[in-house]
Design a protein around this motif. Structure first.
Motif, PDB file in Angstrom:
ATOM      1  N   ARG A 770       0.867  -1.160   0.056  1.00 37.21           N
ATOM      2  CA  ARG A 770      -0.005   0.011  -0.018  1.00 37.21           C
ATOM      3  C   ARG A 770       0.696   1.305   0.040  1.00 37.21           C
ATOM      4  O   ARG A 770       0.372   2.341  -0.597  1.00 37.21           O
ATOM      5  CB  ARG A 770      -1.046  -0.008   1.303  1.00 37.21           C
ATOM      6  N   ILE A 771       1.882   1.178   0.711  1.00 37.07           N
ATOM      7  CA  ILE A 771       2.984   2.221   0.735  1.00 37.07           C
ATOM      8  C   ILE A 771       3.344   2.617  -0.719  1.00 37.07           C
ATOM      9  O   ILE A 771       3.691   3.813  -1.119  1.00 37.07           O
ATOM     10  CB  ILE A 771       3.983   2.196   1.900  1.00 37.07           C
ATOM     11  N   VAL A 772       3.907   1.436  -1.204  1.00 39.95           N
ATOM     12  CA  VAL A 772       4.180   1.630  -2.662  1.00 39.95           C
ATOM     13  C   VAL A 772       3.299   2.243  -3.470  1.00 39.95           C
ATOM     14  O   VAL A 772       3.409   2.850  -4.533  1.00 39.95           O
ATOM     15  CB  VAL A 772       4.772   0.143  -3.279  1.00 39.95           C
ATOM     16  N   GLN A 773       2.006   1.725  -3.460  1.00 41.75           N
ATOM     17  CA  GLN A 773       0.828   2.445  -4.121  1.00 41.75           C
ATOM     18  C   GLN A 773       0.696   3.696  -3.977  1.00 41.75           C
ATOM     19  O   GLN A 773       0.551   4.741  -4.920  1.00 41.75           O
ATOM     20  CB  GLN A 773      -0.415   1.624  -3.734  1.00 41.75           C
ATOM     21  N   VAL A 774       0.930   4.128  -2.691  1.00 41.03           N
ATOM     22  CA  VAL A 774       0.746   5.744  -2.416  1.00 41.03           C
ATOM     23  C   VAL A 774       1.953   6.416  -3.317  1.00 41.03           C
ATOM     24  O   VAL A 774       1.684   7.599  -4.000  1.00 41.03           O
ATOM     25  CB  VAL A 774       0.766   6.110  -0.819  1.00 41.03           C
ATOM     26  N   VAL A 775       3.244   5.933  -3.102  1.00 38.22           N
ATOM     27  CA  VAL A 775       4.282   6.675  -3.793  1.00 38.22           C
ATOM     28  C   VAL A 775       4.168   6.686  -5.172  1.00 38.22           C
ATOM     29  O   VAL A 775       4.426   7.630  -5.887  1.00 38.22           O
ATOM     30  CB  VAL A 775       5.640   5.993  -3.312  1.00 38.22           C
ATOM     31  N   THR A 776       3.612   5.569  -5.700  1.00 40.08           N
ATOM     32  CA  THR A 776       3.424   5.404  -7.082  1.00 40.08           C
ATOM     33  C   THR A 776       2.307   6.632  -7.626  1.00 40.08           C
ATOM     34  O   THR A 776       2.617   7.159  -8.536  1.00 40.08           O
ATOM     35  CB  THR A 776       2.902   4.074  -7.605  1.00 40.08           C
ATOM     36  N   ASN A 777       1.313   6.660  -6.744  1.00 40.08           N
ATOM     37  CA  ASN A 777       0.236   7.723  -7.295  1.00 40.08           C
ATOM     38  C   ASN A 777       0.911   9.048  -7.162  1.00 40.08           C
ATOM     39  O   ASN A 777       0.624   9.875  -7.984  1.00 40.08           O
ATOM     40  CB  ASN A 777      -0.959   7.624  -6.322  1.00 40.08           C
ATOM     41  N   TYR A 778       1.564   9.394  -6.178  1.00 46.94           N
ATOM     42  CA  TYR A 778       2.265  10.722  -6.067  1.00 46.94           C
ATOM     43  C   TYR A 778       3.319  10.934  -7.282  1.00 46.94           C
ATOM     44  O   TYR A 778       3.264  12.069  -8.081  1.00 46.94           O
ATOM     45  CB  TYR A 778       3.315  10.982  -4.923  1.00 46.94           C
ATOM     46  N   LEU A 779       4.184   9.853  -7.633  1.00 44.54           N
ATOM     47  CA  LEU A 779       5.223  10.044  -8.676  1.00 44.54           C
ATOM     48  C   LEU A 779       4.537  10.203  -9.894  1.00 44.54           C
ATOM     49  O   LEU A 779       4.873  10.978 -10.910  1.00 44.54           O
ATOM     50  CB  LEU A 779       6.126   8.769  -8.406  1.00 44.54           C
ATOM     51  N   THR A 780       3.472   9.234 -10.402  1.00 42.09           N
ATOM     52  CA  THR A 780       2.955   9.327 -11.672  1.00 42.09           C
ATOM     53  C   THR A 780       2.191  10.601 -11.849  1.00 42.09           C
ATOM     54  O   THR A 780       2.071  11.151 -12.930  1.00 42.09           O
ATOM     55  CB  THR A 780       1.926   8.053 -11.819  1.00 42.09           C
ATOM     56  N   ASN A 781       1.657  11.196 -10.857  1.00 41.62           N
ATOM     57  CA  ASN A 781       0.811  12.641 -11.058  1.00 41.62           C
ATOM     58  C   ASN A 781       1.782  13.422 -11.288  1.00 41.62           C
ATOM     59  O   ASN A 781       1.510  14.448 -12.208  1.00 41.62           O
ATOM     60  CB  ASN A 781       0.142  12.826  -9.716  1.00 41.62           C
ATOM     61  N   ALA A 782       3.049  13.443 -10.511  1.00 47.60           N
ATOM     62  CA  ALA A 782       4.015  14.411 -10.744  1.00 47.60           C
ATOM     63  C   ALA A 782       4.431  14.623 -12.397  1.00 47.60           C
ATOM     64  O   ALA A 782       5.007  15.771 -12.827  1.00 47.60           O
ATOM     65  CB  ALA A 782       5.114  14.406  -9.784  1.00 47.60           C
ATOM     66  N   LEU A 783       4.852  13.525 -12.808  1.00 48.38           N
ATOM     67  CA  LEU A 783       5.306  13.147 -14.223  1.00 48.38           C
ATOM     68  C   LEU A 783       3.942  13.524 -15.135  1.00 48.38           C
ATOM     69  O   LEU A 783       4.384  14.010 -16.220  1.00 48.38           O
ATOM     70  CB  LEU A 783       5.772  11.668 -14.484  1.00 48.38           C
ATOM     71  N   LYS A 784       2.765  13.108 -14.989  1.00 46.11           N
ATOM     72  CA  LYS A 784       1.673  13.457 -15.829  1.00 46.11           C
ATOM     73  C   LYS A 784       1.595  14.944 -15.849  1.00 46.11           C
ATOM     74  O   LYS A 784       1.083  15.542 -16.879  1.00 46.11           O
ATOM     75  CB  LYS A 784       0.501  12.613 -15.266  1.00 46.11           C
ATOM     76  N   TYR A 785       1.674  15.627 -14.724  1.00 50.41           N
ATOM     77  CA  TYR A 785       1.381  17.125 -14.941  1.00 50.41           C
ATOM     78  C   TYR A 785       2.306  18.162 -14.856  1.00 50.41           C
ATOM     79  O   TYR A 785       2.347  19.244 -14.756  1.00 50.41           O
ATOM     80  CB  TYR A 785       0.357  17.615 -13.606  1.00 50.41           C
ATOM     81  N   SER A 786       3.758  17.408 -15.177  1.00 49.64           N
ATOM     82  CA  SER A 786       4.821  18.282 -15.521  1.00 49.64           C
ATOM     83  C   SER A 786       5.144  18.128 -17.035  1.00 49.64           C
ATOM     84  O   SER A 786       4.830  16.945 -17.618  1.00 49.64           O
ATOM     85  CB  SER A 786       5.928  17.790 -14.873  1.00 49.64           C
TER      86      SER A 786
END
Length: 880
Positions: A770-786
């Motif tokens: 679940r922590i991997v899921q949270v970090v993945t959500n944060y990181l994919t959002n950062a890549l998607k909106y940059s």
């Protein structure tokens, strides 16, 4: 004294001289005998601020202007001399000078300027253009005089300024435009030159004189004594003989055209380098109108004093307290009744003049005992333009200077000048303490009656609730109240009506004296008449404020009475719930003349409020039933939606798993075929490579669809409170490293930086997946909106007893209102667009992440600003 005719002999002291025949001064070239120093003295003696300026607003001789306005040299060089002019006049001055330049003529106007010391001055301004050979303006010769507060005065001190090298014709034009007269003499008193204004003041045929002893040809008398002015008493004679500078001698003269005038004379000597007096300058000004105005003002002052005595007698004779204030609320005068009322001593020195000082002394309060705000005090309202009467003001309490607590009623009106500007206020104060005490006692008796009525209404309502709906019960109670009110008030009609936003009245209940006021009339014509009467904005405002209003019904409408033209007066009380206006209560005594007392107004207002409470009670019961129904429907909808999400997620995942497996198998076979075809032919290899690329993109979209389905399932589990966690001691560092490594593999062209502040392991209690899921959500959002070439930073550190993970992007950032909702389910910031990759998601990733971190006992947050990117973070408790 008459003017001399032909040659004459004037005895001065022990010698006599012969005066030649008068001759015009204009026979010689103007100012031909003056050098630059003499011309500078002429300009200085004129009392004008003078300067030269270029067409662009800068200047080369601005000493006089700078001394008067306070502008620095750097300011005039940077912004020009025009920057000292009041902004409201600056454009007008520039346009006037531009027009004068185009017409090649004198520019003359008045304007306001702002000096550096903050003073605002009004000046009269003249400017003469100097033209070059091509006919355009090379330079302006400018001068002005301060006329602030002086109807006909143009004098003020001005520092000397070097005269420019303009030709004599330019200087003559400048001096001829001066509004004061100028004479220039040599050291012996011989009058050499004059300007146009001097000729107009003394007359066009003013004579030439060669020595001081001939000055009595100019006939004059001292204004203060009426004594004739002798030869050596003239200002120029004193300046030449004693070296003094004479300022504003006031003399009555007989001009050479026979007109009697009053003039002001100033004179100054001109010295050479050795200090010898070689010339003199005289400045004369026609002050006839000013003297006449002063005399008239003196007479007016006497008459005003007599009138003031009469007004003071009236002022002191008024029995109510009177207070006269200026535009700032400063007390100017009070009468004896005010002093007695407020307990102020008779000594004027002890009078409290400033409004804030009066507030501290008298402590004005409203009916609830709250201190009156400054803008609600009577004098302040009057100074804003209100005329206070009993109809638009309220009583207020004060503590007098001698310690009494009294209730005051205030009225008054503003004082305006000829331009309708408010320059003061007159306020009248009356002690209504005893009157209001009696009214409160009467109101107490009426309140007791209302309590009885309310008890009856409550009991009847409780009996009715079991067998009728709330609306019907409220209507029956309203009818009982209407009957009770008519019997208590002794009126002919009581009508209760609700009111919508368009002021449309709907009769709720009423009580009628059938013989004098038929019910059908009140429901038809009467309803229209009441609507017309209360539709005025002023009436609406008073009803909204809770005021009971007495009104005359429109006489133009047909009445049921035998005399249709009879006036009908009604009393309208607002029904309010809090600050909401929901209806009116109307009572009427028919066409019989009736004045509604304070007690009747109070009782009518109380009954109207009670009726409003009943209406609100019924409305709340209806709203409660609707709310309960909506809540049940919403619960059922949510239950079915969560059930659908769970079923749909499971049903979609099964075929998706098969599709994904098939695509992966096909991808491996295509790669194997590509290896086999590498040596056989380039064309076949290209086709296989193209197929492999398509399979790769399909597989990527399949993975994205899998993530969306996983999010839907997680939301369904969260709503059903079935989200499971497998918590155990974990090291946070490798979890974050794995996520960063995977994203680098999936996005090899993107730059993801990782920094870990602690070299040792960061131990937390967590569900690793679940922590991997949270970090993945944060990181994919950062890549998607940059942007695709923008870096993304991941940082892991400890602070106190917490472990923190930060993900920072260089995206568009979030507005403050968006950050408030970013963690909500299905929320997507409307102003943020995807910068790279594809798909905008369902708005579930951050909601799921926040829920997972909260179940771990941690916190989530975001720091962002529009255009500056965002930093999303979460924290987890460290293992002790």
């Amino acid at each position: 004294m008459s003017r001399p005719k032909g040659p004459s002999h004037n005895k001065v002291g022990a010698r006599s001289v012969s005066a030649p025949d008068p001759a015009p001064l204009d026979d010689e070239p103007l100012y031909s005998g003056l050098n630059d120093r003499d011309l500078a003295a002429v300009v200085h003696a004129s009392g004008h601020v003078s300067w030269t300026a270029f067409p662009d607003g800068t200047g080369d001789q601005l000493a006089s202007w700078q001394a008067y306005t306070g502008q620095t040299r750097s300011e005039t060089q940077r912004d020009g001399w025009l920057s000292a002019i009041d902004p409201t006049d600056r454009t007008r001055v520039a346009e006037a000078m531009a027009l004068a330049a185009a017409m090649k003529q004198l520019c003359e106007l008045e304007f306001r300027l702002c000096r550096s010391d903050g003073a605002s001055r009004t000046v009269r301004f003249r400017a003469v253009p100097k033209l070059n050979a091509g006919g355009s303006v090379d330079k302006w010769y400018c001068f002005c005089v301060d006329i602030t507060g002086m109807p006909d005065s143009r004098e003020f001190p001005s520092p000397p300024m070097p005269v420019t090298n303009a030709g004599s014709s330019i200087l003559q034009a400048v001096l001829d435009t001066l509004p004061i007269g100028l004479y220039v003499s040599d050291g012996n008193g011989k009058l050499l030159h004059r300007n146009a204004m001097a000729a107009r003041i003394w007359g066009e045929q003013s004579p030439r004189v060669d020595v001081i002893d001939q000055y009595p040809v100019y006939t004059g008398w001292w204004l203060d004594s009426g004594k004739a002015v002798s030869a050596r008493e003239w200002a120029l004679a004193r300046a030449l003989e004693t070296g003094e500078s004479v300022v504003d001698d006031q003399v009555s003269i007989e001009s050479f055209d026979g007109e009697r005038k009053s003039i002001g004379i100033s004179a100054t000597p001109i010295r050479d380098v050795d200090g010898t007096i070689v010339a003199g300058v005289v400045v004369i000004e026609d002050i006839t109108d000013r003297i006449r105005l002063q005399n008239a003002l003196g007479q007016t002052t006497l008459e005003a004093s007599a009138r003031l005595s009469q007004l003071e007698a009236i002022f002191e004779g008024i029995s109510d307290g009177l207070l006269v204030c200026d535009a700032e609320g400063i007390a100017l005068h009070v009468n004896a009744a005010y002093r007695r009322l407020m307990g102020v001593p008779d000594d004027d020195s002890k009078l409290v003049r400033h409004p804030e000082a009066r507030a501290r002394l008298f402590f004005p309060r409203d009916s609830r005992g709250n201190l009156l705000p400054p803008d609600r005090r009577p004098v302040a309202r009057i100074l804003r333009g209100e005329t206070l009467t009993e109809a638009n003001t309220s009583d207020y309490m004060v503590r007098t200077a001698d310690g009494r607590e009294i209730l005051l009623s205030a009225s008054g009106a503003p004082v305006r000048d000829a331009h309708n500007a408010i320059i003061g206020a007159v306020a009248i104060f009356r002690d209504v303490t005893e009157r209001r005490t009696l009214e409160r006692q009467t109101g107490g008796a009426l309140s007791a009656l209302l309590t009885i009525a309310e008890s009856l209404v409550t009991q009847d309502t409780e009996r009715d609730e079991g067998d009728i709906d709330p609306t019907t019960a409220g209507r029956r109670m309203a009818e009982r109240i209407a009957h009770l009110a008519r019997s208590v008030l002794g009126c002919q009609v009581v009508v209760l009506a609700t009111c919508d936003a368009q002021l449309e009245l709907t009769p709720l209940a009423g009580s009628w004296n059938v013989r004098s006021a038929p019910k059908d009339w009140w429901i038809a014509d009467g309803n229209r008449q009441v609507v017309a009467a209360i539709s005025e904005p002023a009436v609406i405002d008073r009803l909204h404020s809770g005021t009971v209003v007495a009104l005359d019904l429109p006489a133009s409408l047909k009445d049921f009475d035998a005399t249709p033209s009879a006036r009908r007066c009604i009393l309208v009380a607002p029904m309010r719930i809090g600050q909401s206006f929901v209806g009116v209560m109307v009572i009427e005594h028919g066409t019989v003349p009736h004045t509604y007392s304070t007690s009747e107004r109070m009782l009518t207002g109380a009954i109207a409020n009670l009726t409003g409470l009943l209406i609100e009670r019924a409305r709340l019961r209806r709203e409660q039933a609707r709310a309960e129904a909506r809540e049940l429907a919403l619960r059922e909808t949510n239950r079915r939606m969560n059930e659908f999400l769970g079923i749909a997620g499971h049903e979609l995942r099964t075929p998706l798993t098969s599709i994904s497996a098939g695509i992966q198998l096909a991808e491996r076979r295509v790669k194997r075929a590509l290896d086999e075809a590498a040596g056989s032919g380039a064309g076949e290899a290209v086709q296989i490579t193209f197929a492999a690329d398509i399979l790769g993109r399909v597989l990527q979209q399949t993975r994205r669809l899998d993530r969306l389905i996983s999010d839907l399932l997680d939301v369904s589990r969260i709503q059903a409170d079935r989200l499971e966690l497998r918590i155990s001691p974990r090291d946070l560092v490798p979890l974050v490293k794995d996520v960063v490594h995977d994203q680098r593999q999936l996005e090899p062209t993107r730059v993801v930086k990782l920094s870990i502040s602690d070299a040792e392991a960061i131990r937390v209690m967590a569900d690793g997946d679940r922590i991997v899921q949270v970090v993945t959500n944060y990181l994919t959002n950062a890549l998607k909106y940059s942007e695709i070439d923008a870096e993304v930073d991941v940082r892991v550190e400890t602070q106190g007893s917490d472990a923190l993970v930060f993900v920072t992007d260089r995206g568009p950032g979030l507005a403050p209102e968006e950050m408030e909702h970013i963690w909500e389910r299905f929320y997507r910031a409307p102003s943020v667009e995807v910068q790279s990759g594809s798909g905008v998601g369902l708005g579930l990733g951050l909601h799921i992440s926040a829920t997972i971190i909260a179940r771990h006992g941690g916190k989530v947050g975001v720091e962002s600003a529009k255009g500056r990117g965002s930093t999303f973070w979460f924290s987890l408790p460290l293992i002790p």
